[in-house]
Design a protein around this motif. Structure first.
Motif, PDB file in Angstrom:
ATOM      1  N   GLY A   3      17.453  38.315  42.769  1.00 53.41           N
ATOM      2  CA  GLY A   3      18.016  37.971  44.060  1.00 53.41           C
ATOM      3  C   GLY A   3      19.517  37.813  44.058  1.00 53.41           C
ATOM      4  O   GLY A   3      20.089  37.299  45.012  1.00 53.41           O
ATOM      5  N   ARG A   4      20.183  38.261  43.016  1.00 58.09           N
ATOM      6  CA  ARG A   4      21.642  38.104  42.937  1.00 58.09           C
ATOM      7  C   ARG A   4      22.324  39.457  42.881  1.00 58.09           C
ATOM      8  O   ARG A   4      21.776  40.415  42.355  1.00 58.09           O
ATOM      9  N   ASP A   5      23.523  39.518  43.441  1.00 60.04           N
ATOM     10  CA  ASP A   5      24.373  40.682  43.274  1.00 60.04           C
ATOM     11  C   ASP A   5      25.285  40.445  42.084  1.00 60.04           C
ATOM     12  O   ASP A   5      25.269  39.373  41.485  1.00 60.04           O
ATOM     13  N   ALA A   6      26.073  41.435  41.756  1.00 63.64           N
ATOM     14  CA  ALA A   6      27.010  41.299  40.647  1.00 63.64           C
ATOM     15  C   ALA A   6      28.417  41.585  41.143  1.00 63.64           C
ATOM     16  O   ALA A   6      28.615  42.396  42.028  1.00 63.64           O
ATOM     17  N   PHE A   7      29.389  40.917  40.541  1.00 59.55           N
ATOM     18  CA  PHE A   7      30.751  41.033  41.036  1.00 59.55           C
ATOM     19  C   PHE A   7      31.731  41.131  39.874  1.00 59.55           C
ATOM     20  O   PHE A   7      31.427  40.796  38.751  1.00 59.55           O
ATOM     21  N   ILE A   8      32.920  41.580  40.223  1.00 61.35           N
ATOM     22  CA  ILE A   8      33.983  41.668  39.233  1.00 61.35           C
ATOM     23  C   ILE A   8      35.264  41.123  39.840  1.00 61.35           C
ATOM     24  O   ILE A   8      35.485  41.254  41.036  1.00 61.35           O
ATOM     25  N   SER A  51      30.301  32.763  29.969  1.00 61.72           N
ATOM     26  CA  SER A  51      30.601  33.531  28.746  1.00 61.72           C
ATOM     27  C   SER A  51      30.344  35.024  28.905  1.00 61.72           C
ATOM     28  O   SER A  51      30.725  35.807  28.024  1.00 61.72           O
ATOM     29  N   SER A  52      29.716  35.442  29.995  1.00 59.17           N
ATOM     30  CA  SER A  52      29.417  36.862  30.198  1.00 59.17           C
ATOM     31  C   SER A  52      30.516  37.598  30.947  1.00 59.17           C
ATOM     32  O   SER A  52      30.392  38.794  31.206  1.00 59.17           O
ATOM     33  N   THR A  53      31.577  36.900  31.316  1.00 57.42           N
ATOM     34  CA  THR A  53      32.675  37.541  32.054  1.00 57.42           C
ATOM     35  C   THR A  53      33.653  38.179  31.072  1.00 57.42           C
ATOM     36  O   THR A  53      34.765  37.686  30.870  1.00 57.42           O
ATOM     37  N   HIS A  54      33.252  39.258  30.461  1.00 58.05           N
ATOM     38  CA  HIS A  54      34.068  39.915  29.436  1.00 58.05           C
ATOM     39  C   HIS A  54      35.331  40.508  30.060  1.00 58.05           C
ATOM     40  O   HIS A  54      35.293  41.143  31.111  1.00 58.05           O
ATOM     41  N   TYR A  55      36.445  40.291  29.361  1.00 64.24           N
ATOM     42  CA  TYR A  55      37.739  40.770  29.839  1.00 64.24           C
ATOM     43  C   TYR A  55      38.125  42.054  29.113  1.00 64.24           C
ATOM     44  O   TYR A  55      38.018  42.150  27.885  1.00 64.24           O
ATOM     45  N   ILE A  56      38.560  43.038  29.895  1.00 66.44           N
ATOM     46  CA  ILE A  56      39.058  44.286  29.342  1.00 66.44           C
ATOM     47  C   ILE A  56      40.449  44.542  29.908  1.00 66.44           C
ATOM     48  O   ILE A  56      40.632  44.599  31.129  1.00 66.44           O
ATOM     49  N   HIS A  57      41.422  44.653  29.019  1.00 61.07           N
ATOM     50  CA  HIS A  57      42.779  44.994  29.447  1.00 61.07           C
ATOM     51  C   HIS A  57      42.769  46.434  29.945  1.00 61.07           C
ATOM     52  O   HIS A  57      42.253  47.322  29.275  1.00 61.07           O
ATOM     53  N   CYS A  58      43.344  46.665  31.123  1.00 63.84           N
ATOM     54  CA  CYS A  58      43.349  47.991  31.744  1.00 63.84           C
ATOM     55  C   CYS A  58      43.723  49.072  30.725  1.00 63.84           C
ATOM     56  O   CYS A  58      44.783  49.033  30.105  1.00 63.84           O
ATOM     57  N   PHE A  59      42.829  50.056  30.540  1.00 64.84           N
ATOM     58  CA  PHE A  59      43.044  51.086  29.531  1.00 64.84           C
ATOM     59  C   PHE A  59      44.264  51.942  29.830  1.00 64.84           C
ATOM     60  O   PHE A  59      44.949  52.402  28.910  1.00 64.84           O
ATOM     61  N   PRO A  98      35.240  46.552  34.232  1.00 68.54           N
ATOM     62  CA  PRO A  98      36.521  47.113  34.691  1.00 68.54           C
ATOM     63  C   PRO A  98      37.386  47.568  33.535  1.00 68.54           C
ATOM     64  O   PRO A  98      38.086  46.781  32.911  1.00 68.54           O
ATOM     65  N   VAL A  99      37.397  48.863  33.242  1.00 69.32           N
ATOM     66  CA  VAL A  99      38.207  49.389  32.145  1.00 69.32           C
ATOM     67  C   VAL A  99      39.544  49.931  32.630  1.00 69.32           C
ATOM     68  O   VAL A  99      40.419  50.239  31.819  1.00 69.32           O
ATOM     69  N   ALA A 100      39.717  50.062  33.932  1.00 67.38           N
ATOM     70  CA  ALA A 100      40.986  50.549  34.491  1.00 67.38           C
ATOM     71  C   ALA A 100      41.158  49.985  35.893  1.00 67.38           C
ATOM     72  O   ALA A 100      40.182  49.660  36.566  1.00 67.38           O
TER      73      ALA A 100
END
Length: 359
Positions: free
Chosen positions: A7-12, A99-107, A295-297
């Protein structure tokens, strides 16, 4: 991050500087069209750029848009210390909460930093730019020589002096084999140094999902490790089910002609939905959605801030945040506004309060 689970959506979250404001974007899997979308949520005025101020702003925006931090599975912004530092940064504050909000620096930004760093360290590249500086000095010293260059080789000069082209030349056609290998090794090492251990593991495991070359790099071990990284989305029983589901998934798709010649995981996701196999392999499809929404870019959201320059003009220099939010959403989300009827807007406007005249 998953599209719809329990019942949940996902967001970034994707935040970018623009004047004294931060923009928030929602990246999610559309449950109807089954494609990844990035939606502009709005801008928030901040008085400073400290991590605590930014976190407070996000905590204010989320409830107003029926969002929750527990739903976030990724965060993306530039490499500024207040955003991505190891301690007390915005990234750290959000990771402490989820802890699941993994960070990716824009490629794209990382690649730019890598190219510049290698260009400074590589001997041949450094010598090239020294000679180029002399040429520019000589040419710019004469208007006649400058005009000749502009007329005869304008496009060629602009292309030849690109740093990426220079590095590619020394990597493929350098003076010696050692120079070519040096350019290649320096790029790989510089890029590796800029990725954290978690980022590297995350990217390596996600590559096992790619359908290119008939699933040639499929690796069940890596995909199981990927499910362990997202601890909030897979419990122990689901990981055990995923272990057996991956074998059936691989052999089922390997000989299916409909999955030949796919170019990436986005194509794979669409084909799984079209064939109905996303229902047969729900846990694998969940992994696929987690990979898609990471989000990779940030290239797709940069044009949103270009719209600010057109909206906040000299005639609108005192525009309030609510007005700007509404104007930006209308400017950016054109596709969503196509389904809005003018009659409905007029009706809602009329019901807001009594008017002197009928519309």
């Amino acid at each position: 991050m998953v599209g719809e689970q329990g019942g949940r959506d996902a967001f970034i979250i994707e935040c970018f500087d623009n004047l004294s404001k931060k923009g928030l974007f929602r990246k999610h899997m559309d449950n109807i069209q089954r494609i990844v979308k990035e939606i502009f949520i709005g801008i928030v005025h901040v008085f400073d750029k400290s991590s605590l101020t930014l976190k407070t702003a996000i905590d204010t925006v989320f409830p107003n848009n029926n969002l929750s931090m527990t739903q976030v599975r990724g965060q993306g912004y530039d490499g500024a210390i207040n955003m991505s530092g190891a301690f007390n940064s915005l990234k750290s504050l959000i990771l402490n909460e989820n802890s699941s909000t993994h960070y990716i620096h824009c490629f794209a930004h990382q690649l730019q930093l890598v190219v510049v760093a290698v260009a400074k360290k590589h001997d041949d590249v450094d010598e090239f730019f020294e000679q180029l500086a002399l040429v520019v000095t000589i040419v710019c010293g004469s208007c006649k020589r400058k005009d000749m260059i502009r007329k005869m080789q304008k496009e060629r000069v602009a292309a030849e002096i690109e740093v990426v082209v220079v590095l590619k030349y020394f990597k493929e056609e350098g003076s010696t084999l050692s120079n070519r290998n040096q350019a290649k090794d320096m790029q790989i090492q510089e890029f590796t140094d800029r990725l954290s251990k978690v980022d590297t593991e995350l990217m390596e495991n996600m590559t096992a999902l790619t359908p290119c070359d008939s699933f040639s790099i499929f690796d069940k071990t890596k995909l199981l490790k990927l499910s362990e990284i997202y601890k909030n989305d897979f419990d122990n029983s689901e990981r055990a089910q995923l272990n057996g589901q991956l074998d059936i998934y691989y052999h089922s798709l390997l000989h299916d002609e409909r999955f030949f010649n796919l170019k990436g995981i986005a194509d794979l996701s669409r084909m799984l939905v079209e064939t109905g196999k996303h229902l047969s392999f729900p846990l694998v499809y969940r992994l696929l959605k987690l990979a898609l929404v990471l989000p990779v870019a940030t290239a797709t959201v940069e044009p949103c801030f270009l719209a600010v320059k057109f909206l906040k003009t000299d005639l609108r220099n005192r525009i309030c945040d609510d007005f700007m939010n509404g104007a930006l959403i209308c400017s950016v989300e054109n596709e969503a506004l196509e389904n809005v009827k003018i009659e409905n807007v007029i009706t809602r406007f009329r019901k807001m309060k009594d008017r002197r005249g009928e519309l």
